[in-house]
Scaffold this active site. Structure first.
Site, short mmCIF file in Angstrom:
data_model
loop_
_atom_site.label_atom_id
_atom_site.label_comp_id
_atom_site.label_asym_id
_atom_site.label_seq_id
_atom_site.Cartn_x
_atom_site.Cartn_y
_atom_site.Cartn_z
N ASP A 83 1.40 3.88 -1.92
CA ASP A 83 0.40 4.62 -1.13
C ASP A 83 1.01 5.99 -0.80
O ASP A 83 2.22 6.13 -0.70
CB ASP A 83 0.11 3.83 0.15
CG ASP A 83 -1.08 4.35 0.92
OD1 ASP A 83 -2.15 3.73 0.85
OD2 ASP A 83 -0.93 5.38 1.63
N ASP B 15 -4.14 6.99 -2.73
CA ASP B 15 -4.38 8.33 -2.15
C ASP B 15 -3.38 9.37 -2.62
O ASP B 15 -3.39 10.49 -2.13
CB ASP B 15 -4.43 8.24 -0.63
CG ASP B 15 -3.58 7.14 -0.06
OD1 ASP B 15 -2.70 6.63 -0.80
OD2 ASP B 15 -3.77 6.76 1.10
N HIS C 274 0.89 7.46 1.97
CA HIS C 274 1.45 7.42 3.32
C HIS C 274 2.59 6.42 3.36
O HIS C 274 2.54 5.38 2.70
CB HIS C 274 0.38 6.99 4.33
CG HIS C 274 -0.84 7.85 4.31
ND1 HIS C 274 -1.96 7.52 3.56
CD2 HIS C 274 -1.11 9.03 4.90
CE1 HIS C 274 -2.88 8.47 3.72
NE2 HIS C 274 -2.39 9.40 4.52
N HIS D 154 0.17 -0.16 7.50
CA HIS D 154 0.66 0.50 8.72
C HIS D 154 0.76 -0.47 9.90
O HIS D 154 1.18 -0.07 10.99
CB HIS D 154 -0.24 1.67 9.12
CG HIS D 154 -0.22 2.79 8.11
ND1 HIS D 154 0.94 3.43 7.75
CD2 HIS D 154 -1.22 3.37 7.39
CE1 HIS D 154 0.66 4.36 6.84
NE2 HIS D 154 -0.65 4.34 6.60
#
Lengths: 436, 555
Positions: free
Chosen positions: A147, A236, A149, A108
């Site tokens: 991931d 995740d 996200h 991120h």
């Protein structure tokens, strides 16, 4: 040789805060599982100690405001260095593939750094890629971000780079942090189609993930022919993850690693530290080392509930595949549409520190070279004064005219004095200059 | 007065020591078919019958287990394995295990209980030997215990639970440790019995200790239960010998230069380094705690020849030095020819060197070249071990940012061929060196003065509310939510001291091998602590030797 290099750095003395998901305990159970299974003794696996990345390695990618050092901790030099160690082991021919099972994570983290967002401060994959390009002459790189996200930081850094293919599949941004990663985010005009997002509905399970992989990701990688494939291996998407809502199993992850055959996998998120990470990591390690992973099964596998909307997947694949197929034509149209400069405004939220950043990114679409870009940034918090900065980023092969124009743009802003800080990041000279 | 015995590949050495002095020493050929003959011959030479000397302790470094394994003279053992889901373990054990159900997870929770019918199907005939192992049994021994009990009902000859043999994580290594422990149990028992009887005949009634691979000793009675610990103790004896002869607080490299090999050990701030996860036995990884030693194929008997004009030394040994009647030139011949060592026939050694000389080359020159060549190989091996040590992974930011680099500045040489050879290696490495007096019997001295040791491991999970001490097959509830690492240490220390007392170990000097403490957070609040702790009775030597002024340091 089918040897896996494993850089295992659990950072047992580092946490964002004591009760944060990104805390000392995160890889404890993974360590226990790896050690108990005896994986580090296997002749197919070689464990590496991470090297320390240098500030130069970090600033080859990032511009920190007011400076990068004030935002980073020692731990970041280790995890970025761990990713570099993994890539070097592969490119030196010591191992076939490598897995940087390290923390803190990085996907991120964007080019401009005002603080920590999504648990990330510096982008460890981007730092690794920049290092490999500088020292090993790597050119074409594909990043597959698995991931849950959206890897918005990685996307930001490589948005205008046609030599970096960024594919991210993630839980739909309408239902999860960071709220981006939609199908219309496709890259800047000169790199159009080398950013590809696959937002997936919550509840997607192994079947859906492997549908996307088989019908989209693998064929595109085959087509792109990268020098290096990087997997941003967040864990995740697991059915037990407390921060997301997907339904992937350890087997799903291991088969993904097996098919993807990434040169380097780098751990990103994954916060089901007991029920998922020990099994997912063992599965990925075995798959990457070419070993039998078929018996890696979570003890609570029966609690898994998932369902993939294959109709949706099919449409998504079709849509993005059309972009990929026509990307050169689409890029021409984009360049024609934008003319000399591409400009976009970005609002970036730093959840860890509550900073709201406003950014204007302006990219010179030079017909002679990769050009340059300027970034005007202003970050505000509720508690502190705003921090603003103006930066010019000169690309590797920038022509003399673009080099000049980039420096002029900064000089002009210094005269106007509208910003607190001024920077020139020169990729050709491999420097980051802070101008007072 | 203490008696130390080291059974080596060629000779069995015995020493009698008291107050930091060697009272007598002896040497007898090792009798590989029946080690006891050589051992007793060495004892009889060191302690003549009718001698008024009073022996208070006997410590023995023996190759009985090593030999049995190498020769395949070990018992047949069935491994009963509860692997649960995970790695495919095929080919990782010396024998194909019987897989049965039963699974403990990483928190020590029982995911699946074992099945009695499955287990009993493995025990159809009486008199069998079993090693029982389960993944994560060190976190909760209940399944291993249950399976052992069921097997115990079927009149087995022996059942060994793996977590009793090793308390550390690494299920493959624990299983192999248990397997070899079971396989060597009766070989060792027979040896121990014969040893006791032979000593009794000589009116030596002192307690007998067996040296372990980690440099500690175990009283014979307890060693019988853990024979695998005595695997490969020769090098351990030599490390202890170095500690007794030439104690140092610095980063050091010690070399034990024997007949066929040189064993390299690394020392950090005066402490020898251990193999990270355990010893490798017959190609299988085990949890046997052992010093981290690197063996390189250069020793006094290393065969020397010319290959396309170049002097080549080792790694093979074709026989003894020509100076003592061998047929081919050896490294020792070079040392004898130069006058570094005095034994055998110097003329024969000179002839050996002359046979390697190029036209016009002097014997002195050939001998120098031979020693330099051998030293170069050892030096390379030393540099590799240092590189490997520096590359050891660490798992905390602090250890990365504040490394404690290994920077050895001295070489300590022991073993028969140390004199004359160690100086050349040291010169090539650019470090100082010491060859202490009695270097040639360092192993027997090391065995004589090694401290008895013992260790235990505890894992406490305050959220699950229990702790386990696997070596005792113990699982106990934790009543206080405030249970801390200090509480864990205290409980573990009590168990360890009690167990040591039972075994006749008097030392109460404890040392922490390992501790770890994590807060467990679920949903942003602390629900407990995960504590790991391992304690041992402090290893080391009981006596230091300072005859003369110890070794002389050569810069």
């Amino acid at each position: 040789m089918n040897k896996l290099g494993l850089v295992f750095f659990p950072a047992f003395d580092w946490a964002i805060t004591p009760t944060h998901p990104e805390r000392e305990e995160r890889l404890l159970y993974t360590r226990d599982q790896i050690v108990e299974e005896g994986l580090l003794d296997l002749p197919q696996i070689h464990e590496y100690k991470p090297q320390l990345a240098t500030l130069r390695d970090l600033e080859r990618v990032h511009i920190g405001v007011p400076n990068l050092r004030s935002h980073i901790k020692d731990a970041h030099f280790v995890s970025a260095g761990g990713a570099i160690t993994a890539a070097r082991a592969v490119k030196n021919g010591e191992v076939k593939r490598a897995f940087a099972l390290v923390r803190p994570p990085g996907h991120h983290a964007m080019r401009m750094v005002h603080g920590t967002r999504g648990f990330c401060t510096v982008n460890i994959e981007a730092i690794m890629i920049a290092h490999m390009r500088k020292h090993f002459g790597i050119k074409k790189v594909a990043i597959v971000d698995t991931d849950v996200h959206h890897g918005d930081g990685t996307q930001d850094i490589f948005y205008h780079d046609p030599d970096t293919l960024f594919i991210s599949f993630h839980q739909d941004g309408r239902t999860l942090y960071p709220g981006t990663g939609f199908t219309n985010e496709l890259g800047g005009p000169k790199a159009f189609g080398t950013t590809l997002n696959l937002p997936l509905p919550p509840g997607t399970d192994d079947e859906g993930l492997h549908y996307m992989l088989d019908h989209f990701v693998l064929p595109i990688l085959e087509d792109f022919q990268p020098d290096m494939i990087i997997n941003s291996a967040g864990q995740d998407n697991h059915y037990s993850d407390p921060l997301a809502n997907m339904a992937i199993t350890a087997q799903g992850y291991a088969r993904l690693a097996d098919k993807l055959k990434a040169d380097v996998a780098v751990l990103e998120g994954g916060y089901s530290i007991e029920a998922a990470l020990p099994y997912v990591n063992v599965g990925i390690i075995l798959a990457m080392a070419g070993l039998d992973y078929s018996q890696v099964i979570e003890p609570d596998i029966l609690s898994k509930q998932g369902k993939s909307n294959l109709g949706y997947m099919e449409k998504l694949v079709q849509q993005q595949w059309t972009v990929w197929k026509n990307r050169e034509q689409l890029a021409k149209e984009q360049i024609a549409k934008w003319g000399d400069y591409f400009v976009r405004q970005k609002n970036i939220y730093y959840d860890d520190s509550g900073i709201q950043e406003k950014q204007t990114e302006k990219v010179r679409l030079c017909p002679q070279c990769r050009g340059f870009m300027t970034i005007a940034t202003q970050a505000e918090t509720a508690y502190y004064d705003s921090q603003s900065a103006f930066a010019a980023i000169i690309e590797q092969d920038a022509c003399p005219a673009c080099r000049c124009a980039a420096k002029d743009a900064v000089s002009k802003e210094i005269k106007l004095g509208r910003y607190d800080h001024y920077f020139i990041q020169d990729k050709e000279q491999d420097t980051l200059e802070t101008i007072k | 007065m203490w008696l130390g015995i080291d059974v080596g590949g060629t000779f069995t050495d015995a020493v009698l020591v008291e107050d930091g002095k060697v009272i007598s020493q002896s040497k007898a050929p090792t009798t590989h078919d029946d080690l006891l003959i050589g051992i007793l011959a060495a004892i009889d030479l060191a302690v003549p019958s009718g001698s008024p000397l009073v022996i208070e302790r006997v410590a023995l470094s023996t190759t009985v287990v090593t030999n049995a394994i190498i020769q395949g003279a070990i018992s047949e053992v069935k491994i009963v394995l509860m692997p649960g889901p995970g790695l495919n373990t095929e080919g990782l054990f010396p024998v194909k295990p019987a897989l049965v159900s039963g699974y403990i997870d990483h928190r020590g929770r029982v995911v699946k209980r074992p099945n009695e019918q499955e287990v009993l199907a493995q025990a159809t005939l009486p008199g069998k030997i079993f090693a029982v192992a389960g993944k994560f049994a060190v976190r909760n021994p209940v399944n291993e215990q249950q399976v052992s009990e069921w097997l115990g009902k079927c009149k087995p000859r022996l059942v060994i639970a793996a977590s009793k043999v090793s308390g550390s994580l690494n299920f493959i290594r624990r299983t192999n440790s248990a397997y070899y422990n079971a396989a060597c149990y009766f070989v060792f028992e027979k040896f121990a019995q014969a040893m006791e009887e032979a000593l009794a005949k000589r009116a030596i009634t002192a307690p007998v200790h067996i040296l372990k691979a980690d440099g500690g000793t175990l009283p014979l009675a307890l060693a019988k239960d853990y024979p695998i610990e005595s695997f490969f103790t020769g090098p351990a004896a030599s490390v202890l010998g170095v500690m007794a002869l030439q104690p140092s607080m610095a980063d050091t490299i010690s070399l034990d230069i024997g007949g066929t090999t040189t064993d390299i050990a690394l020392w950090r701030k005066g402490k020898p380094l251990f193999a990270e996860r355990g010893a490798t036995i017959a190609g299988y990884n085990t949890a046997v705690r052992a010093f981290r030693l690197h063996s390189v194929g250069i020793g006094g008997d290393s065969y020397v020849r010319r290959e396309s004009d170049k002097i080549v030394v080792g790694p093979m040994r074709l026989g003894p030095a020509m100076a003592v009647g061998g047929k081919e030139p050896t490294l020792s011949d070079a040392m004898i020819a130069r006058g570094d060592r005095v034994f055998g026939n110097k003329e024969a050694a000179i002839a050996a060197m002359a046979s390697l000389a190029l036209p016009g080359q002097s014997v002195q020159d050939v001998a120098n070249q031979v020693i330099a060549e051998a030293a170069y190989i050892v030096r390379q091996a030393i540099e590799d071990t240092i590189t490997e040590e520096i590359a050891q992974p660490v798992y905390t930011v602090n250890d990365m940012i504040h490394p404690d680099p290994f920077m050895p500045h001295e070489l300590i040489g022991v073993g028969g061929a140390a004199a004359g050879f160690v100086p050349v290696i040291a010169k090539q490495l650019g470090v100082s060196y010491i060859v202490p007096p009695r270097a040639e019997i360092a192993n027997a001295i090391g065995a004589a003065v090694a401290r008895p040791t013992m260790s235990l491991t505890m894992r406490a999970d305050t959220a699950e509310g229990f702790y386990s001490i696997p070596e005792l097959l113990l699982k106990q509830p934790i009543h206080s939510p405030q249970f801390t690492l200090d509480d864990a240490r205290k409980i573990l220390a009590d168990h360890l001291l009690e167990r040591a007392r039972e075994a006749g170990i008097r030392s109460t000097d404890l040392e922490e091998v390992y501790t770890e403490e994590f807060n467990m957070i679920r949903g942003f609040s602390t629900i407990g602590k995960m504590i790991s702790c391992s304690l041992q009775i402090k290893p080391g030597v009981l006596m230091y030797f300072n005859e003369g002024q110890g070794g002389v340091r050569h810069e």
